[in-house]
Design a protein around this motif. Structure first.
Motif, short mmCIF file in Angstrom:
data_model
loop_
_atom_site.label_atom_id
_atom_site.label_comp_id
_atom_site.label_asym_id
_atom_site.label_seq_id
_atom_site.Cartn_x
_atom_site.Cartn_y
_atom_site.Cartn_z
N ARG A 119 0.84 -1.21 0.00
CA ARG A 119 0.00 0.00 0.00
C ARG A 119 0.87 1.25 0.00
O ARG A 119 0.49 2.28 -0.53
N TYR A 120 2.03 1.17 0.60
CA TYR A 120 2.96 2.30 0.62
C TYR A 120 3.76 2.43 -0.68
O TYR A 120 4.63 3.27 -0.80
N GLY A 121 3.50 1.57 -1.65
CA GLY A 121 4.19 1.68 -2.94
C GLY A 121 5.47 0.87 -3.04
O GLY A 121 6.20 0.99 -4.02
N ASP A 152 7.84 17.13 11.34
CA ASP A 152 6.84 17.91 10.61
C ASP A 152 6.03 17.03 9.65
O ASP A 152 4.80 17.11 9.60
N LEU A 153 6.74 16.23 8.85
CA LEU A 153 6.07 15.39 7.86
C LEU A 153 5.13 14.39 8.54
O LEU A 153 4.03 14.14 8.07
N ALA A 172 11.60 12.86 3.57
CA ALA A 172 10.25 12.31 3.38
C ALA A 172 10.32 10.78 3.31
O ALA A 172 9.39 10.09 3.73
N ALA A 173 11.43 10.26 2.77
CA ALA A 173 11.60 8.79 2.70
C ALA A 173 11.73 8.21 4.10
O ALA A 173 11.14 7.17 4.41
N ALA A 223 2.01 16.11 9.79
CA ALA A 223 1.07 16.39 8.70
C ALA A 223 0.23 15.17 8.35
O ALA A 223 -0.88 15.29 7.85
N GLN A 224 0.78 13.98 8.61
CA GLN A 224 0.04 12.75 8.31
C GLN A 224 -0.69 12.22 9.54
O GLN A 224 -1.29 11.15 9.48
N GLU A 252 8.41 8.42 5.92
CA GLU A 252 7.51 7.41 5.38
C GLU A 252 7.78 6.03 5.99
O GLU A 252 6.87 5.27 6.31
N SER A 282 15.83 12.54 0.46
CA SER A 282 14.74 13.28 1.09
C SER A 282 14.34 12.67 2.43
O SER A 282 14.18 11.45 2.55
#
Lengths: 536, 536
Positions: free
Chosen positions: A42-44, A322-323, A149-150, A326-327, A153, A147
């Protein structure tokens, strides 16, 4: 032909440090891995199954030396035609093969490459109680992006995964640290160029979980006597410097105290701390749930001073926080916590660890937290070995067997596989009739089998059903056949009644039923669902 | 510290004969194994996962000899303290470990013990095109019963399994032979005591699939020139005897002819055949669907004469056919067929083989049947090596990779994994916003990810989505953010339109939609289900 000499009988034993897994041990693991794969998908993330065997050269960490070519791994040399060939070895983790796969296939793979892998790995180590030389790992990594973001995630996915397999929110915490912050602390105290001493501090920190605060303090300064009485020499830091390192490790406790008692007075400040205020980091919008993370970072800010590397580490932690905010992942699930020390020497940026926070009783009957079930972080140099180019990568590895143990501890999985309905054999000549019954049951989706042992002793058939944990036995002797009926025994209820039922109860809920042969499947289904109802 | 000498860069390559599996290759196999496990479970079989590593001693077949300790297996010697230890090896199949496990745990295991196992096995062989040194097997065996009901059950389960994974009835056949019938044929022709010649006949029969009828005939009698011109010496049987062996192998064709043209006239009978009528076998009740099996057995009866071993083999085949008929498995699914020769030398009773009967094109574009995907049989001596006691056992092994290839050939599985929805990055500073979108999609069960590569070049982001096979891309630039909307691109429709749509079609079915931010999940879900509808 001469008869070959008779060889002695071999021992029927697994090699030392290996074991077999039976029934529920296998199916529960398979089910758990399936659930984890579902979240990763689901996370790709895409599945990868690399070969279990690698060249020793590709595994790298264990390059063969002359004396002990297989230190740490199971290795052997290929028997090529006309001479000796490559050294091959069983993989010892799933990260080294990922680096090899990415280097080999990088032109066909998407970038960034999100992949997951699950399977056994092998360690040529001295086995101990509960420590095996073959065990499962389950990894997810993102290769080819720097990133944060990785990294965020990966942490979010880890939290989702734990909940998906049955660890409720509140029973786990994902903790995040950053190697660069520690580097900043070392630089701020003037050890930035002292590689040897920095490495010694790193090694000492790694023992935090084992020797505790006092032990680390002694090892960082003058040295320490271990349990056996042997003296371990210290790193030789001054008191001030050692306090700084401990203030880093104890960030969580210190910040908890600050939040309770108010900010520290100037004279309570950590010696050597810079007391710098958060500036560019603090003017972002963030939810109330973030207060904790920012308090920790404010504390770390004082430790790393103005060092570039320390500031970069803090910026990375801030981005991740922060990321995640946001989730919707607050510090109740994922928290910044510098006491994560495992792997700090190996990773190059963020470091993650997932802990289960509920208490269990240890061997000595004492309460303790279940502890770590997953760990990971960012490692930017793994692919470089092959290609010469740095490829940023970050990932997580779940300790599958520990996680399974935790779920069993919580009663989330039963360690139990539903046994089959056993059709007993009353008349050896009518095996075809019994097989027909079993076929009907199976076609109805019911697990069932005919007793295939020697049917002479009927007691043995019921003993077998008991050993299999069978819920129901079916009996059709000559009388039943003539009357067109079958006897159906509810073995679960039967066992309960046998344990101590009164005569009334016995009469009220019979555990054996005579039904028309045509009602076999319907009646078995009825009994099974009544048993299930009683169980849950 | 002196800097260590720089090692040359290792090659990023799997060892020779090994490979990696990506994406759908992994998930489709996992799904197939899950389905097979479901059938095995329903039949009452329990999971077993033995260690990948065994002592060479326990594997047995490959006991180390001085020159080549690892002939056929990957083996190495343990590095014990103060000297060399046991030889260990990777398992080469799942049957040898079963024998070891059963011998080791027989007191705790139920008897009979039905177990299934699935996992990789390793062969130290010269790799060839499509032949790897690591591959999957998926086995089911019943240990501890001599009952033919166990063999019949294995055959029925195999048929059910093939249908469960997607091979429709009519596209497969399970063929059953019996080693004892062949022994009877050999004994009837007077070779019962001639072990060497019997073994030579057995080896020759094994080549039936390769050299065909004419080849086997030559090899049984005077010898044969192979393709390279080399002369292979014959076994030296007389014409009559060779004809008998061929009549055994060709039973199917001969019986087909008999059923078409009526029974053979006396002078057409196979020379040496006994022409005995079925007696005790034939007075059983059997369905019309059994006619074929009984005709084959009538034919075999003539070949084995009155030999005890041959009669026993026929009785076993008859029992299996009866049991299967009672469960509704006719010769359209499971058939008695003496042309099954593979493994006749290894097994001691019934032998099974599952073939896929649909045609495929081979490398040269010629039509041929897909062929064998599973094989097995009864072997009664495997456990004896460890315990000294004979333990009857029977089982089947499915060639997982061949079965997967067959399903791909039939278009039953796609070799395709649905790509993730890709949320593109228009503004690096708003990564948290994009992550929030992705979290919403994932929470709705939709596979989704943020683009984590360098976002500078937007074209690269769409190229990445294309490479991942993404169904949908989501775009939120500054304008969209200000208006509170997002752009959603249907990449599947977009690709179709780009291929050759008229302007009208393009206008009628736009491939890009602007929707309020709050409708993101609903709109993506709508597009995905429209795509799915269009696909099936």
């Amino acid at each position: 032909m001469a008869k070959p000499k008779k060889a002695p009988r071999p021992n029927a034993e697994t090699p030392k440090g290996f074991r077999d897994y039976f029934g529920a041990e296998v199916t529960e693991r398979a089910e758990m891995l399936g659930r984890i794969a579902g979240v990763y998908h689901r996370y790709g993330f895409d599945a990868l199954e690399s070969s279990a065997v690698e060249t020793v050269e590709a595994l790298g960490k264990f390059l063969p030396d002359v004396d002990r070519p297989n230190e740490g791994v199971f290795a052997w040399q290929e028997d090529d035609e006309g001479g000796k060939g490559d050294w091959l070895a069983l993989r010892y983790d799933l990260t080294a093969p990922l680096a090899r796969v990415y280097a080999q296939h990088r032109n066909e793979l998407p970038t960034p490459y999100r992949r997951y892998a699950m399977g056994p790995v092998w360690r040529n180590e001295k086995p101990g109680p509960g420590r095996y030389r073959q065990f499962y790992q389950c990894d997810a990594d993102t290769v080819g992006t720097a990133s944060m973001a990785a990294d965020a995630e990966i942490c979010a996915m880890l939290a989702d995964t734990l909940e998906e397999v049955g660890i409720p929110r509140g029973d786990y915490i994902v903790r995040v640290n950053n190697r660069k912050v520690l580097n900043g602390v070392l630089e701020a105290m003037g050890l930035g160029d002292d590689e040897a001493r920095s490495a010694a501090v790193m090694r000492t920190i790694d023992k935090f979980d084992k020797v505790g605060e006092e032990g680390v303090h002694q090892l960082l300064t003058t040295g320490r006597k271990d349990a056996s009485g042997a003296f371990i020499e210290g790193v030789g830091l001054t008191e001030d410097r050692a306090e700084l390192v401990l203030a880093f490790l104890n960030s969580k406790t210190i910040v908890e105290k600050e939040l309770r008692d108010g900010p520290p007075q100037p004279d309570e400040r950590i010696p050597g701390g810079m007391g710098v205020k958060l500036n560019d980091l603090q003017d972002r919008s963030h939810s109330a749930g973030q207060a904790w993370n920012w308090a920790v970072m404010d504390h770390l800010m004082r430790l790393v001073g103005q060092t570039d590397i320390g500031m970069q580490g803090l910026k990375e932690l801030g981005e991740i926080a922060d990321l995640l905010a946001a989730q919707g992942y607050g510090p109740d699930r994922i928290v910044i916590d510098p006491s994560v020390v495992r792997g700090l020497g190996y990773y190059t940026g963020p470091v993650f660890e997932a802990e289960l926070t509920f208490e269990i009783l240890d061997e000595k009957g004492r309460k303790r937290q279940f502890g770590s079930v997953a760990g990971g972080g960012r490692y930017d140099d793994l692919v470089k070995r092959f290609t010469g180019q740095s490829v940023p990568a970050t990932g997580i590895s779940i300790g599958v067997d520990r996680l399974l143990a935790a779920l069993r501890e919580k009663g989330r999985i039963g360690g139990h596989v539903e046994g089959p309905v056993v059709v007993t054999v009353m008349d050896k000549g009518r095996m075809a009739d019994y097989q027909a019954m079993v076929a009907e049951l199976r076609n109805a989706g019911i697990r069932a089998e005919v007793y295939l042992g020697n049917p002479k002793n009927f007691g043995n058939q019921l003993k077998y059903a008991d050993r299999r944990g069978s819920p129901v036995a079916v009996i059709e002797g000559g009388d039943e056949k003539a009357k067109g009926v079958v006897q159906i025994k509810d073995l679960v209820l039967g066992a309960k009644l046998a344990e101590g039922a009164t005569l009334e109860e016995w009469k009220e809920r019979p555990s054996q039923f005579e039904v028309p042969r045509g009602d076999l499947v319907a009646k078995v289904r009825e009994i099974l669902s009544a048993q299930q109802g009683g169980r849950h």
